[in-house]
Enzyme design. Structure first.
Site, short mmCIF file in Angstrom:
data_model
loop_
_atom_site.label_atom_id
_atom_site.label_comp_id
_atom_site.label_asym_id
_atom_site.label_seq_id
_atom_site.Cartn_x
_atom_site.Cartn_y
_atom_site.Cartn_z
N LYS A 25 -31.36 10.47 -97.36
CA LYS A 25 -30.64 11.50 -97.39
C LYS A 25 -31.49 12.23 -98.03
CE LYS A 25 -26.35 10.81 -94.54
NZ LYS A 25 -24.74 10.72 -94.69
N ASN A 74 -18.34 7.12 -96.52
CA ASN A 74 -17.63 8.62 -96.96
C ASN A 74 -15.99 8.73 -97.35
OD1 ASN A 74 -19.57 9.68 -95.88
ND2 ASN A 74 -19.50 10.08 -93.68
N GLU A 87 -26.70 7.12 -89.54
CA GLU A 87 -25.68 7.85 -89.82
C GLU A 87 -24.67 7.67 -88.34
OE1 GLU A 87 -23.70 9.40 -93.11
OE2 GLU A 87 -22.14 9.76 -92.13
N HIS A 101 -13.84 15.39 -101.08
CA HIS A 101 -15.06 17.20 -100.50
C HIS A 101 -13.83 17.95 -100.60
CE1 HIS A 101 -18.31 14.76 -98.61
NE2 HIS A 101 -18.25 15.10 -100.27
N ARG A 123 -45.77 18.13 -93.72
CA ARG A 123 -45.13 18.23 -92.47
C ARG A 123 -44.12 16.52 -93.11
NH1 ARG A 123 -49.10 20.39 -89.03
NH2 ARG A 123 -48.65 22.07 -87.86
N HIS A 169 -17.96 15.43 -108.91
CA HIS A 169 -18.03 14.92 -107.40
C HIS A 169 -17.19 13.77 -107.43
CE1 HIS A 169 -19.50 13.92 -103.40
NE2 HIS A 169 -19.64 12.12 -103.75
N ARG A 198 -22.39 3.56 -91.60
CA ARG A 198 -22.92 4.17 -92.46
C ARG A 198 -21.77 5.24 -93.07
NH1 ARG A 198 -28.63 6.43 -94.89
NH2 ARG A 198 -27.98 7.87 -96.65
N LYS A 200 -24.98 -0.25 -100.98
CA LYS A 200 -25.41 0.57 -100.22
C LYS A 200 -26.17 0.38 -99.62
CE LYS A 200 -26.58 5.29 -99.49
NZ LYS A 200 -26.40 6.62 -100.22
N HIS A 256 -14.12 9.46 -99.31
CA HIS A 256 -14.81 12.29 -99.55
C HIS A 256 -14.46 12.56 -98.39
CE1 HIS A 256 -18.22 9.55 -102.10
NE2 HIS A 256 -18.39 10.69 -101.94
N GLU A 258 -18.64 6.30 -107.60
CA GLU A 258 -19.00 5.76 -106.61
C GLU A 258 -19.13 4.20 -105.93
OE1 GLU A 258 -19.81 7.42 -103.91
OE2 GLU A 258 -19.90 9.88 -105.06
N1 NAD Z 1 -28.28 12.00 -101.15
C1 NAD Z 1 -27.36 11.30 -101.16
O1 NAD Z 1 -27.62 10.34 -99.83
C2 NAD Z 1 -26.09 11.80 -101.87
C3 NAD Z 1 -25.49 11.05 -102.27
C4 NAD Z 1 -24.55 11.59 -102.90
C5 NAD Z 1 -24.85 12.57 -103.71
N2 NAD Z 1 -25.50 13.02 -103.37
C6 NAD Z 1 -26.17 14.78 -104.35
O2 NAD Z 1 -26.42 14.43 -105.57
C7 NAD Z 1 -25.73 15.15 -106.67
C8 NAD Z 1 -25.23 15.44 -107.13
O3 NAD Z 1 -25.94 14.51 -108.16
P1 NAD Z 1 -24.99 13.72 -110.24
O4 NAD Z 1 -24.15 13.60 -109.82
O5 NAD Z 1 -26.45 12.83 -109.85
O6 NAD Z 1 -26.00 15.03 -110.49
P2 NAD Z 1 -26.86 16.34 -111.52
O7 NAD Z 1 -28.03 16.05 -110.98
O8 NAD Z 1 -26.45 17.75 -111.53
O9 NAD Z 1 -27.11 15.62 -112.70
C9 NAD Z 1 -25.81 15.75 -113.51
C10 NAD Z 1 -26.07 16.09 -114.76
O10 NAD Z 1 -26.49 15.34 -115.72
C11 NAD Z 1 -28.23 16.39 -116.23
N3 NAD Z 1 -28.61 14.32 -116.64
C12 NAD Z 1 -29.05 13.84 -115.09
N4 NAD Z 1 -30.36 12.88 -116.02
C13 NAD Z 1 -29.44 12.55 -117.31
C14 NAD Z 1 -29.68 11.80 -118.24
N5 NAD Z 1 -30.05 10.53 -118.47
N6 NAD Z 1 -29.21 12.23 -119.90
C15 NAD Z 1 -29.22 13.46 -119.89
N7 NAD Z 1 -28.83 14.85 -118.41
C16 NAD Z 1 -28.80 14.00 -117.97
C17 NAD Z 1 -28.68 16.63 -115.12
O11 NAD Z 1 -29.53 17.76 -116.04
C18 NAD Z 1 -26.91 17.27 -114.71
O12 NAD Z 1 -27.51 18.57 -115.67
C19 NAD Z 1 -25.11 16.62 -105.79
O13 NAD Z 1 -25.70 17.71 -104.92
C20 NAD Z 1 -24.67 15.68 -104.46
O14 NAD Z 1 -24.55 16.37 -103.15
C21 NAD Z 1 -26.64 12.93 -102.85
ZN ZN Z 2 -20.03 10.33 -103.15
#
Ligand code: NAD
Ligand code: ZN
Length: 370
Positions: A146, A250, A242, A257, A124, A269, A246, A232, A253, A188
């Site tokens: 999030k 977006n 949100e 998206h 939980r 992304h 917040r 942020k 986005h 971003e």
């Molecule tokens: N929670 C939120 O508020 C929020 C906001 C924006 C995005 N997101 C989410 O984040 C995700 C995208 O995140 P991302 O772009 O970090 O992608 P990701 O986590 O897939 O990382 C991108 C790639 O980089 C590699 N990697 C990570 N760190 C590394 C490092 N230091 N050295 C070498 N390789 C490394 C990973 O293995 C992966 O292959 C999406 O799922 C999106 O929905 C969430």
């Molecule tokens: Zn984004």
């Protein structure tokens, strides 16, 4: 070390913070057990170091070492699933992890969201420490609480708000991040500049070549990340769930998206968001919401960074619109946008920061984004 507070948890930005992780975690997120969730790429570079630090932290908190478990999942968005959530929770249950456990998310946004959702639901809810290792996760995903997994119905369709106990940002981990991922994270940072800090766009333009060449001084990288996180954090502190403000996060986005999905996720992304920001700023100019020149200013920095400014040739605007219709932001037959007044300020204060736009106007904007 820079500590960003105001959210009820500390966000630390410090080059080589991983070397001090035992101390930081002991001070901000003491626990008897730690369960690290990471992916294969990140594990290769950083897992041993983090395991050792947490073993030290756990030993000091409870007098017993060997209370660190690691779960390594395959890398990639396609693994941000309920199946991986089940695998991770089953592993923790098999280890006998109870409410004395703190989850440590070591990786990009995929790991942050997935491990965060594990933490939100395990017994939980147990604490989570976010250690973001992509630029995107540092300035965006790790901050704000999030968490989610994807389902066949869409991205982030099952999740929870679960703010971290601590965020540790070590810019030195970016040394191993592929350049394409680094650029995507800059999208971003540009977005945060458009939302709240006009000077940021020039700073990003001038730092980008050094950044991509891995020759930027760590002090510059630290302050770039810190300024962006502050923007942020300030927005999230005002409106964590949100209901209003917040939504400005977006920006780029709504169209982004759609473009991301229409590319079958061949665009990262951040790459899709770069296209989306320019298209949405142009749409805002056309609707007389944004000052003339807003889109051009965004396009300049997007190009300076080496991000795409237009949709790839094979993508049809009609298809993007169709994919946008399934977006959560759709209300009463119109798509809802976060739109700028100008670089550094957002529009829509009177309408809770969401601006409805008729589909015909969206379609026109998509045609111009080709
Ligand atoms: N929670 C939120 O508020 C929020 C906001 C924006 C995005 N997101 C989410 O984040 C995700 C995208 O995140 P991302 O772009 O970090 O992608 P990701 O986590 O897939 O990382 C991108 C790639 O980089 C590699 N990697 C990570 N760190 C590394 C490092 N230091 N050295 C070498 N390789 C490394 C990973 O293995 C992966 O292959 C999406 O799922 C999106 O929905 C969430
Ligand atoms: Zn984004």
């Amino acid at each position: 070390v820079t500590a960003i507070d105001g959210l009820g948890y500390s966000i630390l930005v410090e080059t080589d913070a991983l070397a001090r992780l035992a101390t930081l975690v002991r001070a901000h997120a003491p626990a008897h057990r730690y369960a690290i969730v990471t992916d294969e790429n990140v594990a290769r570079h950083y897992l041993t170091r983090v395991e050792e630090a947490l073993a030290t932290a756990a030993a000091n908190a409870s007098g017993v070492a060997d209370r660190v478990h690691s779960v390594v999942i395959p890398a990639g968005e396609e693994h941000k699933t309920r199946e991986q959530w089940a695998r991770i929770t089953d592993t923790l249950l098999a280890h006998g992890c109870a409410r004395d456990t703190t989850i440590v998310a070591l990786g990009g946004g995929v790991i942050g969201d997935l491990a965060g959702f594990v933490a939100a639901t395990y017994m939980r809810g147990v604490p989570v420490v976010q250690i973001p290792t992509t630029l995107l996760a540092m300035v965006d995903a790790s901050v704000g609480g999030k968490t989610a997994v994807d389902t066949p119905a869409g991205k982030n369709t099952v999740g929870a708000f679960h703010p971290p106990a601590l965020v540790v940002i070590d810019p030195a981990t970016l040394a191993t991040l592929p350049a394409r991922e680094l650029r995507a994270g800059l999208a971003e940072i540009i977005k945060h500049g458009v939302i709240a800090n006009a000077e940021e766009l020039d700073r990003v333009s001038s730092l980008a070549p050094l950044l991509i060449a891995r020759a930027a001084p760590y002090a510059d990288l630290e302050s770039l990340i810190e300024r962006s996180v502050r923007i942020k954090a300030k927005v999230v502190a005002t409106d964590e769930r949100e209901h209003g403000l917040r939504k400005v996060l977006n920006f780029g986005h709504t169209i982004g998206h759609g473009v991301e999905a229409a590319s079958d996720y061949t665009l990262l992304h951040g790459e899709a968001i770069a296209v989306g920001m320019i298209a949405e700023a142009r749409l805002a100019e056309q609707m007389k919401i944004a000052d003339a020149g807003t889109a051009a200013a965004i396009e300049r920095v997007v190009k300076a960074v080496g991000l795409p400014s237009r949709m790839p040739g094979g993508i049809s605007p009609e298809r993007v619109l169709e994919l946008m219709q399934s977006d959560k932001k759709r209300r009463r037959g119109m798509l809802e946008y976060a739109l700028p007044l100008r670089v550094g300020a957002m529009a829509g204060e009177q309408s809770a920061w969401g601006i409805p736009v008729p589909d015909a106007v969206t379609l026109e904007a998509l045609h111009r984004a080709h």
